[in-house]
Design an enzyme around this catalytic site. Sequence first.
Site, PDB file in Angstrom:
ATOM      1  N   LYS A  82      35.641  44.289  34.249  1.00 50.64           N
ATOM      2  CA  LYS A  82      36.543  43.299  33.283  1.00 50.64           C
ATOM      3  C   LYS A  82      36.654  42.389  32.655  1.00 50.64           C
ATOM      4  O   LYS A  82      36.228  41.330  33.949  1.00 50.64           O
ATOM      5  CB  LYS A  82      37.798  43.530  34.387  1.00 50.64           C
ATOM      6  CG  LYS A  82      38.941  43.719  33.204  1.00 50.64           C
ATOM      7  CD  LYS A  82      40.221  43.696  33.795  1.00 50.64           C
ATOM      8  CE  LYS A  82      41.174  44.204  33.309  1.00 50.64           C
ATOM      9  NZ  LYS A  82      42.842  44.363  33.750  1.00 50.64           N
ATOM     10  N   SER A 157      45.636  47.387  31.738  1.00 52.81           N
ATOM     11  CA  SER A 157      44.343  47.615  31.214  1.00 52.81           C
ATOM     12  C   SER A 157      42.938  46.674  30.709  1.00 52.81           C
ATOM     13  O   SER A 157      42.230  46.849  30.465  1.00 52.81           O
ATOM     14  CB  SER A 157      44.876  45.906  30.826  1.00 52.81           C
ATOM     15  OG  SER A 157      44.913  45.273  32.472  1.00 52.81           O
ATOM     16  N   SER A 181      47.779  47.934  36.312  1.00 53.31           N
ATOM     17  CA  SER A 181      46.082  47.673  35.636  1.00 53.31           C
ATOM     18  C   SER A 181      44.742  48.411  35.802  1.00 53.31           C
ATOM     19  O   SER A 181      43.661  48.170  34.937  1.00 53.31           O
ATOM     20  CB  SER A 181      46.137  46.504  34.459  1.00 53.31           C
ATOM     21  OG  SER A 181      46.775  45.910  33.988  1.00 53.31           O
TER      22      SER A 181
END
Lengths: 493, 485, 105
Positions: A82, A157, A181
């Site tokens: 990420k 996210s 997330s």
Amino acid sequence: MKNSEFLKLSALELVEGYKKGDFTVSDVIETALEHIEVNERNLNALITPLYEEARSRSWMLDAALARGEELGSLFGVPVVVKDNITVDGVRTTCGSRMLENWISPYSAHVVECLERAGAVIIGKANMDEFAMGSSTEFSAFGPALNPWDLSRVPGGSSGGSAASVAAGYAPIALGSDTGGSIRQPAAFCGVYGLKPTYGLVSRFGLIAFASSLDQIGPFARSLKDVAAILQVISEPDARDATCTRKERPNYAEFLNVTSLEGFKVGYLAGYESLEIDDEIKRAISQTIEICKEAGAEIVEVDLPISTRYGLPCYYTIAPAEASSNLARFDGVQYGFSVVADDLKELYLKSRGSGFGPEVKRRILIGTFVLGSSRYDAYYLQAQKVRQLIIREFNAAFSKADVLITPATPTLPFKRGEKLTDPVKAYMADLFTIPVNLAGLPALSMRASMSQSGLPVGVQLIGKKFGEGDILKAASVIEQVVGPAATALGGDRK
Amino acid sequence: MSEFIPVIGLEIHVQLSTKSKMFCSCSTDYIGARPNSHVCPICLGLPGSLPVINERAIMYAVRMALAMRCKVNTHTVFHRKHYFYPDLPKAYQISQYDLPLAVDGHLEVNDDGKAHKIRIQRLHLEEDAGKLVHAAIGGRLMGADYSLVDYNRSGVPLMEIVTQPDITSPKQAREFVSRLRQLVRYLGVSDGDMESGSLRVDANISIMEPGGKWGEKVEVKNMNSLKALERALEYEYERQKEVKSKGETIVRETRHWDDDSGKTISSRSKEEAEDYRYFPDPDLPPLVVDERTIVQLCKELPELPWEVRDRFISDYGLSLEEAEVLTERRDVALLMDDLVKRGSPVKVASNWIRTEIMRVLNERAISAEELTIPPDEMALLLSRVDRGELSTTAAKEVFAMMLEKSLNVDDAIKALGLSTGKLTGSDLEAIVVKVLAENAEVVEEIRAGKDKKGKKVKFLQGIVMRETKGQADPKEVQSLIMSKI
Amino acid sequence: MSGTSDGLVEEIRRVAKLAMLELNEDEMKHIGTQFKNILDQLQKLSELDTKDINPFSLEDMEPMPWRKDEVVAWNRYSEVLSQAPVSEEGYFKVPRIVEGDHDEK
Ligand SMILES: [Mg+2]
Ligand SMILES: [Zn+2]
């Protein structure tokens, strides 16, 4: 083996294959990179693909293999990270214009761990700006899409990480989870997503959203991979003062179970009447049934405060911490900056244009609740409610080893659907948020596929440092529903 | 004229002399270093970096707290204090707020011979900010076209000490800071240097009207020496009195001391007080300093300056002034003890340390431990002075020679062509005769039996020794005098 | 919710100033409405009785670890400076500081 088959293999299967000499690291990496190049035009799961870096590392690893060097547990495994986790020499954007061109001069602890274990980072994953969002639509680099249905969001996210694993870019990925997330996009993309206990994995190098809630965790398509990557990234780290000094167990050992005799599985009282998708309700009851068949004792638990007050508690604490963590982005040392006549203008304009609307909204809320005249009524009260939520979970875990709850109230939603009303969008995190507030570990996994061909996820919550319990229950479920599948271009299953 | 009494409270920031910074491993040795070279992701506040506290910073702060008789809190919390300014890379400072490391202590100061207790409200730990340079006139940044930022100082550990408003004169404020500086040096927790900014003092001053009504508080900043502190407060006291006597009201504000003009200058007051949005830093779990550690640190506390001073008065019979000078520095106090232990007479040691030795230490800016003369040799030299084997003048030359050439006493004496007891026999007798003749009245008095305590003989002996430049044996001199009388 | 009260607008402006965020009129309008809804949600927390709750309970929390006072030099500082928006002679450079921005320390 056809090269495209590499994309479906798990991390551990790849390592096995290298050991046996079935294929080389560069074979696999090359295949993955080609696959990424083709699919990125649609998916937009990555902000920065690392073609060159991954290629040269694959050659290096093949050379090591040829020299007969000892192989790390994730040797030659492609991994997506990420984009709020720093990698030395690679730009780390946090999905924001603010850090569009920022090259990190150091690596996060988890990245060092992955590299020591032999993994190959092939890209930095798309995400909601500064991890604020549930759809990856709040990315300054355009939305990522759900590989199961391109008209839908992958969740957020960590949507890019989840989509990457589902789409076969890599068997494993790293995400971060502040209020769901990892677990929500994992559910939306039909893969495993684990949020470890707060303090199990070092946050050093994770660009903070809300420091008391953030945890880094893995995505994978098999439980064995989940255990393997967790083992690697949970290495203790003295650079994070909140990282536990407790000894880590051997996570793979929890997977060798066929029975849940003597194990207690809890479910949320009255979940049938909650405002959640019917297919999710059905998945929950099926999952409970599987546990029961395996010999688990099924108990009912009640979490009224968490369910009713978890959201407002979270939406006080998380923005408060975020407003503080994001204060450093001021256009002086790094990141987005405007030319200004005076200092104040530099601050106002750099921050005003560098941040997107969702980030600004949360910074404003956070600044508001921390204000000296609001602190007691908002921030302090939320911290007290957080203690009540912790107590409530403690009581629940006196009755059960693992709780099964929905991961999300809905199946993956359509693009643009939740953009207009933030309060409604926040509801998507109803079941994941209390877990962060209480610092507990939780796994999101695919329990079934919906009629419309979308993955249906459930969430398994464990007690503090109870990752082993979660893996145990999940492995029994995996034996019935099978590991996660890839949603590869044409051949989606 | 009615009397306005100044009411003064101090806020003192002390840089702790740790090797590494408060929350990262960068060196604190930044003076003269290239800008932005003693930095890392943590003290630059780069995204993703996290703080981990320096053990020695905690120990030093606790040590200081114990020396000031503060109550040390076993569980304390670090807060974030937010404001936007270029010297603060994270836009918040990690500091302590409602749960400081220590509270409720005191430090005694001497004000015209009277002891005066100044209460310490709190002591806490925090991180220093970076430095802005390229300033406009008067050390202020306002008015410059731009500023340059150096983060080498960012994250250096600071100990903040806040007094109660117990200080009643500018001189007393100066005394207090001087006492505090002495203490940090004794404890070895800071170099306490005001000029270089290791010790920074902000003062709050208001004046109390005869009726006991307090005036508005004014904060005075930017005093870079003890003298500047005293001058700034004196100026501010006069200024406030003048404002009052004109019937005007004193504005609550921050004022900067300008050493060149000898005035305090108002910083334009802000429309509203800053809202620092304090909250506990979620990156740092609570700081726990357990009872055992506190007790241990208490045991390890060195003898404090005023304790040494009192001991010098009671055990060595020194005057208060002498004792004050000898205990100003811990290295000097230790030397005093050492010399006495090695046989130096107290008086001679005290005199020599306060004059010759201190002069050398100051000239060379070294500590007593760095003196090249071994304590045993120093003690030997002082004993010979005491026994009259060397005149003070000769001893000074010997001392200089020992220092210069790293010689022991005997070799230094040889090198200088001096030797004790060299003048003897008829040469010495001639001098004695001469001295007795010059002091006939004293000789008469002795003969008349008026020297019961032997003081007069000693007096004559002293003159002879002086005449011989200390090169005679005092015992021989004494017996010669007795035989001639 | 169209009617954002003047008081709230004022409050948002104050908070935006504190957070150093420039908001254009459009953003003000947009955020104004949402702000109220969100604060209403947060207000719900006051329903709970928390009189006797210690908000920062230390229970089963590991105390802060301490680092040894050892120097480890980080030699990548020039890379950081090279990414600075504006720098000069090894320093980060910032524009004119206007009086009242903050009292320098
Ligand atoms: Mg302070
Ligand atoms: Zn540093």
